[in-house]
Design an enzyme around this catalytic site. Sequence first.
Site, mmCIF file in Angstrom:
data_model
loop_
_atom_site.group_PDB
_atom_site.id
_atom_site.type_symbol
_atom_site.label_atom_id
_atom_site.label_comp_id
_atom_site.label_asym_id
_atom_site.label_seq_id
_atom_site.Cartn_x
_atom_site.Cartn_y
_atom_site.Cartn_z
ATOM 1 N N HIS A 115 4.518 -0.554 9.403
ATOM 2 C CA HIS A 115 3.586 -1.449 10.102
ATOM 3 C C HIS A 115 4.132 -1.621 11.515
ATOM 4 O O HIS A 115 5.356 -1.646 11.713
ATOM 5 C CB HIS A 115 3.517 -2.833 9.446
ATOM 6 C CG HIS A 115 2.812 -2.851 8.133
ATOM 7 N ND1 HIS A 115 3.297 -3.541 7.033
ATOM 8 C CD2 HIS A 115 1.648 -2.275 7.740
ATOM 9 C CE1 HIS A 115 2.463 -3.384 6.027
ATOM 10 N NE2 HIS A 115 1.457 -2.626 6.419
ATOM 11 N N GLU A 146 -4.520 -2.796 7.619
ATOM 12 C CA GLU A 146 -3.352 -3.521 7.101
ATOM 13 C C GLU A 146 -3.262 -4.935 7.674
ATOM 14 O O GLU A 146 -2.212 -5.576 7.623
ATOM 15 C CB GLU A 146 -2.088 -2.723 7.401
ATOM 16 C CG GLU A 146 -2.077 -1.337 6.756
ATOM 17 C CD GLU A 146 -1.666 -1.342 5.279
ATOM 18 O OE1 GLU A 146 -0.718 -2.046 4.933
ATOM 19 O OE2 GLU A 146 -2.314 -0.625 4.484
ATOM 20 N N CYS A 202 6.458 -10.664 8.521
ATOM 21 C CA CYS A 202 5.584 -10.142 7.448
ATOM 22 C C CYS A 202 5.111 -11.272 6.554
ATOM 23 O O CYS A 202 4.038 -11.208 5.963
ATOM 24 C CB CYS A 202 6.337 -9.165 6.550
ATOM 25 S SG CYS A 202 7.042 -7.762 7.381
HETATM 26 O O1 SUG Z 1 3.460 -3.138 2.220
HETATM 27 N N1 SUG Z 1 6.491 -3.878 0.590
HETATM 28 C C1 SUG Z 1 5.490 -4.223 1.574
HETATM 29 C C2 SUG Z 1 6.143 -4.856 2.770
HETATM 30 C C3 SUG Z 1 5.123 -5.393 3.739
HETATM 31 C C4 SUG Z 1 5.741 -5.884 5.003
HETATM 32 N N2 SUG Z 1 4.740 -6.433 5.839
HETATM 33 C C5 SUG Z 1 4.692 -6.292 7.167
HETATM 34 N N3 SUG Z 1 5.413 -5.400 7.809
HETATM 35 N N4 SUG Z 1 3.832 -7.004 7.819
HETATM 36 C C6 SUG Z 1 4.675 -2.995 1.989
HETATM 37 O O2 SUG Z 1 5.254 -1.910 2.094
HETATM 38 C C7 SUG Z 1 7.263 -3.157 -1.606
HETATM 39 C C8 SUG Z 1 6.978 -3.473 -3.049
HETATM 40 C C9 SUG Z 1 7.890 -2.736 -3.977
HETATM 41 O O3 SUG Z 1 8.339 -1.641 -3.669
HETATM 42 O O4 SUG Z 1 8.155 -3.279 -5.093
HETATM 43 C C10 SUG Z 1 6.141 -3.572 -0.676
HETATM 44 O O5 SUG Z 1 5.005 -3.615 -1.060
#
Ligand code: SUG
Length: 436
Positions: free
Chosen positions: A242, A174, A359
């Site tokens: 994460h 990730e 993020c």
């Molecule tokens: O991968 N949300 C992302 C958020 C990522 C956050 N990044 C870090 N923590 N570095 C994920 O879960 C949601 C999209 C949706 O549900 O429409 C989404 O992909």
Amino acid sequence: MTYSEYNFDGLIGPTHNYAGLSFGNLASATNKGATSNPLEAALQGLAKMRAAMELGLKQGFLPPQDRPHLKTLRALGFSGSDARVIEKAGAVSPTLLSNCYAASCMWTANAGTIGPSPDTGDGKVHFTAANLAANFHRAIEADTTTRVLAHIFNDERYFVHHPPLPGAMHFGDEGAANHGRLAQSHGDVGVHLFVYGEDGDKFPARQKRAASEAIARNHLLDPVKTVFVQQSEAALDAGAFHNDVVGVANGTVLFLHEQSFADPQAAYSAIREAVPFVEIIEAPTNKVSLEDAVKSYLFNSQLLTLPGGEMALLLPTESEENEAVKSFLEETVSKNNPINRLIFKNVRESMRNGGGPACLRLRVVLSDEEAAAANAHFLLDDQKIARLEDWVKAHYRDRVIPDDLRDPAFMEESFAAMDALTNLLGMGAFYDFQKI
Ligand code: SUG
């Protein structure tokens, strides 16, 4: 040689929407089907970039990817004109269509992992785009992300690009969301902290230990300067999909929740052995519960070293609104440690999908010479950021509901925006939809 940290934020794309795609990400699940505002989302992101620039920090950005991703839909058997592909996919599976519409590449902490040149065996900056194998909508980012990174950092004298790790979930990776670097200063040799997971009772772990180990090998990191730590299942099951939801590292400081790691004492002594100068600032559970940490995203802040040497936390406004979190933060800055400034920014559109300030950015430590070799279109100054704001205002909707994804007119709008962006950035016919 002078080294600086560049934050490459994700420029939020025109199809930003709430589709509830990420199992284990509580905000994504809660807001499924809600109305999104891509215009506001992108402007909030740009305002955060501006705030970092106003602190005297270096700021870059990664462009959004082409969504809907027609190449993926065609590979899955939907054929005909572009409009027919959308109509057919929407009729067969709205969920599949929304996966191919996600603007999730905005969270560039997941774009990849970076090995800065002071730390790598060959003295070059190493990049590995993350395979993001845990979620379909994110896995389809990896190919374009690899090309975006190679496009921006396009000079073999300084930059090495590795393809995303093979083996899908076996090497689930990730990117920098599960990685931190500790160093006396950005230009000193750093110690790399890789945090992996094991499946919890409720939610699966996305980052595999084997993946982190492979990245460390590919980036030619000194094994003495790498530490691999397991995230706690409690944190994972509380919604820390994460590790950057429960901790952040920068410079000499590791700022984290007491329940971040499976075995905190063993983890801290391994980190202290590799980084004798580390300052561990921990939020105890009796002051900030895991639930409050996940709701407020206080650890998903950018821990920034300011030009004067002091450190600031750039936090989401949600952490100012939570009493327990706010008082822990105030206590933290009042104590004798390098963190002495709090800056709250509104990135609510992204937060509602589980993406906070940290993020939204990929950290890349570069020397002045390396920065000069990077593509200047993607390094921001006042003029360039104003141009991006104008582009957003010209092309983005202020309201998107799930049904809009089935309307080919929305696809046309998104592609028109991307055509204009590639012109602005001198990218040529870069994206898949421009090559078909
Ligand atoms: O991968 N949300 C992302 C958020 C990522 C956050 N990044 C870090 N923590 N570095 C994920 O879960 C949601 C999209 C949706 O549900 O429409 C989404 O992909």
